[in-house]
Design an enzyme around this catalytic site. Structure first.
Site, PDB file in Angstrom:
ATOM      1  CG  ASN A  25       1.087  -8.166  13.059  1.00  0.00           C
ATOM      2  OD1 ASN A  25       0.360  -7.874  12.118  1.00  0.00           O
ATOM      3  ND2 ASN A  25       2.064  -7.393  13.465  1.00  0.00           N
ATOM      4  NE  ARG A  26      -1.035 -16.263   9.722  1.00  0.00           N
ATOM      5  CZ  ARG A  26      -2.230 -16.841   9.702  1.00  0.00           C
ATOM      6  NH1 ARG A  26      -2.561 -17.718  10.626  1.00  0.00           N
ATOM      7  NH2 ARG A  26      -3.106 -16.560   8.765  1.00  0.00           N
TER       8      ARG A  26
END
Ligand code: C5P
Length: 222
Positions: A25-26
C-alpha cells in the site's frame, strides 16, 4: 504513576510474491512516526511496529521493524500488554497465497491467475481481545477519498463499529496527503466528533497525542 505503554503501527506492509516482487500500500509512515514521537514527548512509553519506511526513529521510541501483515500482527501481540493500541499502518489486506523462492518468469501463466490469501486485521483483532488483555483505548485510522466531512464522519462511525475500536481518526486522502507533509483529520468517537484543521503532520500529531494522553489519564482514574 508509571508511563502508559502505547503500541502503534505505522508505514506500509509489503507482501512478497517472489524475491523481487511484492504487493503493498502507499504509505510514507510520516503521520505514524510523528504521532509516536509526540506521544513519547508527552511521557508515554511507545512501541512502534513499523513496516519499511525511510524515516528516522523518533527519540525514545522503541521500534520493531517488520515487513508483512502477519509479522506486524505477531509483533503487536508480543508487545502486549498495553494501555493503548493505535493502528496507523496501511496494512495490505491481501497477500500472495504462495511465496515463490525463485523469481517468477514473466512468461508464466501464473501471473494472470495469482491467488491471494486474506491477511489478519490487526486493529479488529486487538479490539476484540478479552477484557484484561484488550488495551483500554483502541484507535484506528481511516484514509478515505471522501472530501465531504459529513460523509467522512458517517464512514468513520461505520468503521468504528466494524472494527470494534473506540476511536477513528479519519482523513481525506484525495489531495496530496499521501507522502505529503500536511493533513486534515476528523477525530470520531462514540461520544463526539472534532476536527483538526489543515496542518503540518507534526502539529496534527501533537494535538492527537494530547487527546490520547488525556483519555488515558481518565481511563486510569476509573
Ligand atoms: O477499513 P480499513 O482496513 O481501511 O481500516 C484502516 C484501519 O485498520 C487502520 O487503522 C489500519 O491500521 C487498520 N488495519 C489493520 N489491519 C489490517 C487492515 C487495516 O490493523 N489488515
Amino acid at each position: 504513576m508509571s508511563a502508559p505503554h502505547i503500541i502503534l503501527t505505522a508505514g506500509p506492509t509489503i507482501e512478497p510474491l517472489d524475491p523481487v516482487r511484492f504487493l503493498s500500500n502507499r504509505s510514507s509512515g510520516k503521520q505514524g512516526y510523528a504521532l509516536a514521537g509526540a506521544l513519547t514527548a508527552r511521557g508515554a512509553r511507545v512501541t512502534l511496529v513499523s513496516g519499511p519506511v525511510h524515516l528516522e526513529t523518533p527519540p525514545g521510541v522503541i521500534r520493531i521493524d517488520v515487513e508483512t501483515a502477519c509479522e506486524m500482527m505477531a509483533a503487536v501481540e508480543a508487545a502486549l500488554p498495553a494501555d493503548a493500541f493505535i493502528g496507523v499502518a496501511a496494512v495490505a489486506d491481501w497477500r500472495p497465497a504462495e511465496r515463490h523462492a525463485q523469481k517468477l518468469k514473466t512468461d508464466k501463466a501464473g501471473f494472470a491467475n495469482l491467488k491471494l490469501a486474506e491477511n489478519p486485521d490487526i486493529l479488529r483483532t486487538i479490539a476484540h481481545l478479552p477484557p484484561g488483555r484488550r488495551p483500554a483505548l483502541v484507535i484506528g485510522f481511516a484514509a478515505e477519498t471522501e472530501a465531504d466531512p459529513v460523509a467522512l464522519e458517517t464512514l468513520a462511525h461505520q468503521k468504528m463499529r466494524r472494527k470494534g475500536c473506540d476511536m477513528i481518526i479519519a482523513n481525506d486522502v484525495s489531495e496530496g496527503v499521501m507522502g505529503g507533509d500536511n493533513n486534515t483529520v476528523l477525530v470520531v468517537s462514540k461520544e463526539e466528533t472534532s476536527k483538526i484543521p489543515h496542518a503540518d503532520k507534526s502539529a496534527i500529531a501533537a494535538q492527537l497525542a494530547g487527546t490520547v494522553m488525556a483519555l488515558l489519564g481518565n481511563h486510569r482514574k476509573v
